[in-house]
Design an enzyme around this catalytic site. Structure first.
Site, PDB file in Angstrom:
ATOM      1  N   LYS A   1      -2.661   2.219   1.344  1.00  0.00           N
ATOM      2  CA  LYS A   1      -1.671   3.070   0.645  1.00  0.00           C
ATOM      3  C   LYS A   1      -2.309   3.815  -0.520  1.00  0.00           C
ATOM      4  O   LYS A   1      -1.963   4.953  -0.799  1.00  0.00           O
ATOM      5  CB  LYS A   1      -0.521   2.199   0.095  1.00  0.00           C
ATOM      6  CG  LYS A   1       0.326   1.554   1.159  1.00  0.00           C
ATOM      7  CD  LYS A   1       1.424   0.712   0.540  1.00  0.00           C
ATOM      8  CE  LYS A   1       0.944  -0.502  -0.203  1.00  0.00           C
ATOM      9  NZ  LYS A   1       0.288  -1.547   0.599  1.00  0.00           N
TER      10      LYS A   1
ATOM     11  N   ASP B   1     -11.569   5.203  11.814  1.00  0.00           N
ATOM     12  CA  ASP B   1     -13.020   5.178  12.025  1.00  0.00           C
ATOM     13  C   ASP B   1     -13.545   3.763  12.305  1.00  0.00           C
ATOM     14  O   ASP B   1     -14.566   3.600  12.964  1.00  0.00           O
ATOM     15  CB  ASP B   1     -13.746   5.756  10.792  1.00  0.00           C
ATOM     16  CG  ASP B   1     -13.314   5.063   9.503  1.00  0.00           C
ATOM     17  OD1 ASP B   1     -12.097   4.964   9.279  1.00  0.00           O
ATOM     18  OD2 ASP B   1     -14.179   4.610   8.741  1.00  0.00           O
TER      19      ASP B   1
ATOM     20  N   ASP C   1      -2.339  -4.000   2.124  1.00  0.00           N
ATOM     21  CA  ASP C   1      -3.729  -3.564   2.350  1.00  0.00           C
ATOM     22  C   ASP C   1      -3.848  -2.537   3.473  1.00  0.00           C
ATOM     23  O   ASP C   1      -4.878  -2.466   4.149  1.00  0.00           O
ATOM     24  CB  ASP C   1      -4.651  -4.772   2.661  1.00  0.00           C
ATOM     25  CG  ASP C   1      -4.547  -5.838   1.602  1.00  0.00           C
ATOM     26  OD1 ASP C   1      -4.486  -5.470   0.415  1.00  0.00           O
ATOM     27  OD2 ASP C   1      -4.508  -7.032   1.951  1.00  0.00           O
TER      28      ASP C   1
ATOM     29  N   ALA D   1      -1.563  -6.976  -6.517  1.00  0.00           N
ATOM     30  CA  ALA D   1      -1.930  -5.814  -5.695  1.00  0.00           C
ATOM     31  C   ALA D   1      -3.277  -5.258  -6.122  1.00  0.00           C
ATOM     32  O   ALA D   1      -3.712  -5.454  -7.249  1.00  0.00           O
ATOM     33  CB  ALA D   1      -0.881  -4.732  -5.848  1.00  0.00           C
ATOM     34  N   GLY D   2      -3.912  -4.566  -5.217  1.00  0.00           N
ATOM     35  CA  GLY D   2      -5.152  -3.878  -5.554  1.00  0.00           C
ATOM     36  C   GLY D   2      -5.268  -2.634  -4.714  1.00  0.00           C
ATOM     37  O   GLY D   2      -5.240  -2.711  -3.492  1.00  0.00           O
ATOM     38  N   HIS D   3      -5.316  -1.481  -5.357  1.00  0.00           N
ATOM     39  CA  HIS D   3      -5.515  -0.217  -4.648  1.00  0.00           C
ATOM     40  C   HIS D   3      -6.912   0.287  -4.967  1.00  0.00           C
ATOM     41  O   HIS D   3      -7.274   0.376  -6.137  1.00  0.00           O
ATOM     42  CB  HIS D   3      -4.524   0.854  -5.146  1.00  0.00           C
ATOM     43  CG  HIS D   3      -3.139   0.683  -4.635  1.00  0.00           C
ATOM     44  ND1 HIS D   3      -2.091   1.470  -5.054  1.00  0.00           N
ATOM     45  CD2 HIS D   3      -2.630  -0.158  -3.734  1.00  0.00           C
ATOM     46  CE1 HIS D   3      -0.997   1.088  -4.430  1.00  0.00           C
ATOM     47  NE2 HIS D   3      -1.293   0.102  -3.629  1.00  0.00           N
TER      48      HIS D   3
ATOM     49  N   GLN E   1       1.935  -4.228  -1.787  1.00  0.00           N
ATOM     50  CA  GLN E   1       2.095  -5.126  -0.624  1.00  0.00           C
ATOM     51  C   GLN E   1       2.653  -4.340   0.576  1.00  0.00           C
ATOM     52  O   GLN E   1       2.373  -3.167   0.690  1.00  0.00           O
ATOM     53  CB  GLN E   1       2.973  -6.336  -0.978  1.00  0.00           C
ATOM     54  CG  GLN E   1       2.288  -7.332  -1.915  1.00  0.00           C
ATOM     55  CD  GLN E   1       2.445  -6.985  -3.388  1.00  0.00           C
ATOM     56  OE1 GLN E   1       3.503  -6.605  -3.836  1.00  0.00           O
ATOM     57  NE2 GLN E   1       1.394  -7.130  -4.152  1.00  0.00           N
TER      58      GLN E   1
ATOM     59  N   GLY F   1     -12.143   7.756   7.137  1.00  0.00           N
ATOM     60  CA  GLY F   1     -13.220   7.326   6.244  1.00  0.00           C
ATOM     61  C   GLY F   1     -12.631   7.025   4.877  1.00  0.00           C
ATOM     62  O   GLY F   1     -11.458   7.323   4.631  1.00  0.00           O
TER      63      GLY F   1
ATOM     64  N   THR G   1       5.582 -12.220  -0.619  1.00  0.00           N
ATOM     65  CA  THR G   1       5.512 -12.147  -2.060  1.00  0.00           C
ATOM     66  C   THR G   1       6.949 -12.250  -2.602  1.00  0.00           C
ATOM     67  O   THR G   1       7.903 -12.380  -1.825  1.00  0.00           O
ATOM     68  CB  THR G   1       4.757 -10.883  -2.522  1.00  0.00           C
ATOM     69  OG1 THR G   1       4.473 -11.005  -3.924  1.00  0.00           O
ATOM     70  CG2 THR G   1       5.536  -9.596  -2.242  1.00  0.00           C
TER      71      THR G   1
END
Ligand code: IMP
Length: 422
Positions: free
Chosen positions: A15, A331, A12, A38-40, A222, A413, A237
């Site tokens: 990437k 930020d 997280d 995973a989640g992008h 990851q 941002g 993982t």
């Protein structure tokens, strides 16, 4: 140029955004490990895309995106992703390639993941997506691969064998009714048919691309400290998330890798259980979680938050062979009076400059912090490094010194444009 992008913390790190930016400059984008744990998240214009399996490079016209042999594929999730992208006007066509050697997540993997987790005294906090059980089957050599879904008789024999053993375990160990052969067989053969146009020998495809001087981006999911070998085991993982996994999970030889770029958040987050030396107190943690919108893209779980841990990131720089760093979410730190970063640990009067492997030590260490002044003005509109607030630059300069790595990208941002390239 063949470049690996790797997370330097517990995943997280952001990437997805760096991959999205760098994808524009390459021909092929390859995901090399993990699965739908995973989640992008990528934000372009007013659209937000969340990717679990397909490389986010698919958003860029003409790019070929590969799901490498090191990935574990949940075909149900993949189908949803393909359909959602198509509904948002992204033309996948023949740009998606899935390795025939990638292993398949079956319904029993997902249930086993949850049942095992429930039984453990020391919970890992897995995503429940069947990742561990699927990789376990791969290693004990009973896994089912994408290519097997294209061959009804091989798939039938493998599935029957698996269910014979697994249904006994389900009944005897977990008091679960187990699975019916017919419905899984039918459903997964259908996935095979649907994905047959994408399934191929991706390692040969990529090596041919290299021969023709094409550029490849290898994206890790990851992060280094969730890696099965180098992470905070067992709170990790089940795959090789560090840069070494890129060769194993794609079939590209180490001699063809030109560069490794590390991605670190300007502070630290972690989802799930396990040691976290620089974790904030609960009130400040909650404040920062909301400020940084630190909730999992896959499970929606709140992420634990803490100061940047340079002991970890420094080790990640060494292990991965990182020559450049991207620092994300700068930020989110604006408005804080002071910003701390951890330069070492103390345990029973002893100073540790390296990441301890003994879990008891890691759980007991006290971080040694350094401090810099914060800044009050927004930095989201800074387009160039030299225009950044002097205190933000001072923080980044200190990080470059301690991490022994150049910072070449700074994210200020969530939008693509809010990224400073040096
Ligand atoms: P698993 O990968 O679902 O087996 O989960 C093992 C550990 O890795 C848990 O602590 C998860 O929260 C963590 N994890 C897995 N994928 C990600 C990710 O993409 N980001 C952050 N943590 C993850």
């Amino acid at each position: 140029m063949n470049v690996i992008i790797v997370g330097t913390q517990w995943g997280d790190e952001g990437k997805g955004k760096i991959i999205d930016i760098l994808s524009q400059k390459v021909d092929y984008i390859v995901r090399y490990q993990g699965g739908s744990n995973a989640g992008h998240t990528v934000v372009t214009g007013n659209k937000e895309y969340i990717f679990h399996l397909i490389p986010s490079g698919i958003l860029h016209k003409g790019k070929i995106c590969c799901i490498g042999n090191g990935v574990v594929v949940d075909p149900a999730v993949l189908l949803c992703e393909v359909e959602e992208l198509s509904s948002k006007g992204i033309n996948i066509g023949k740009r998606l390639r899935i390795s025939s050697l990638a292993h398949v997540i079956l319904p029993y993997h997902k249930i086993l993941d949850k049942l095992r987790e429930k039984k453990r005294t020391n919970k890992i906090g897995t995503t429940g997506r069947g990742i561990g059980p699927c990789y376990a089957d791969k290693i004990i050599r009973c896994g089912i691969r994408m290519v097997d879904l294209l061959n009804p008789s091989i798939f039938r024999d493998k599935l029957k064998d698996n269910l014979r053993e697994k249904n006994e375990i389900f009944k005897k160990v977990y008091n679960h009714p187990g699975y019916d052969f017919k419905s899984i067989y039918k459903e997964y053969l259908n996935y095979g048919r649907l994905f047959s146009k994408y399934i191929c020998n991706t390692s040969i495809l990529l090596n041919q691309a290299i021969k023709h001087k094409k550029d490849i981006l290898l994206e890790g999911a990851q992060g280094t400290f969730l890696d099965i070998d180098f992470g905070t085991y067992p709170f990790v993982t089940s795959s090789s998330a560090f840069s070494g996994g890129a060769c194993i999970g794609s079939g590209i030889p180490p001699t063809k890798i030109n560069k490794v770029i590390g991605v670190a958040k300007a502070y630290t987050t972690r989802v799930g259980e396990g040691p976290f030396p620089t974790e904030f107190s609960s009130a400040f943690g909650k404040f920062m979680r909301n400020k940084g919108n630190e909730f999992g893209a896959t499970t929606g779980r709140p992420r634990r938050c803490g100061w940047l841990d340079c002991v970890m990131v420094k080790e990640a720089v060494i292990l991965n062979g990182i020559s450049e760093l991207a620092i994300m979410k700068m930020d989110i730190l604006e408005g804080l009076k002071t910003i701390k970063f951890c330069s070492a640990y103390k345990y029973k009067g002893k100073v540790f400059k390296e990441f301890p492997h003994d879990l008891e030590v890691l759980e007991g260490v006290k971080p040694v912090y350094k401090e810099v002044s914060g800044w009050n003005k927004t930095i989201g509109n800074s387009k160039r490094y030299r225009n950044l607030h002097p205190n933000a630059k001072a923080y980044l300069n200190r990080l470059e010194d301690i991490l022994c790595s150049k910072i070449t990208m700074v994210s200020v941002g969530s939008a693509r444009e809010e990224t400073i390239l040096r």
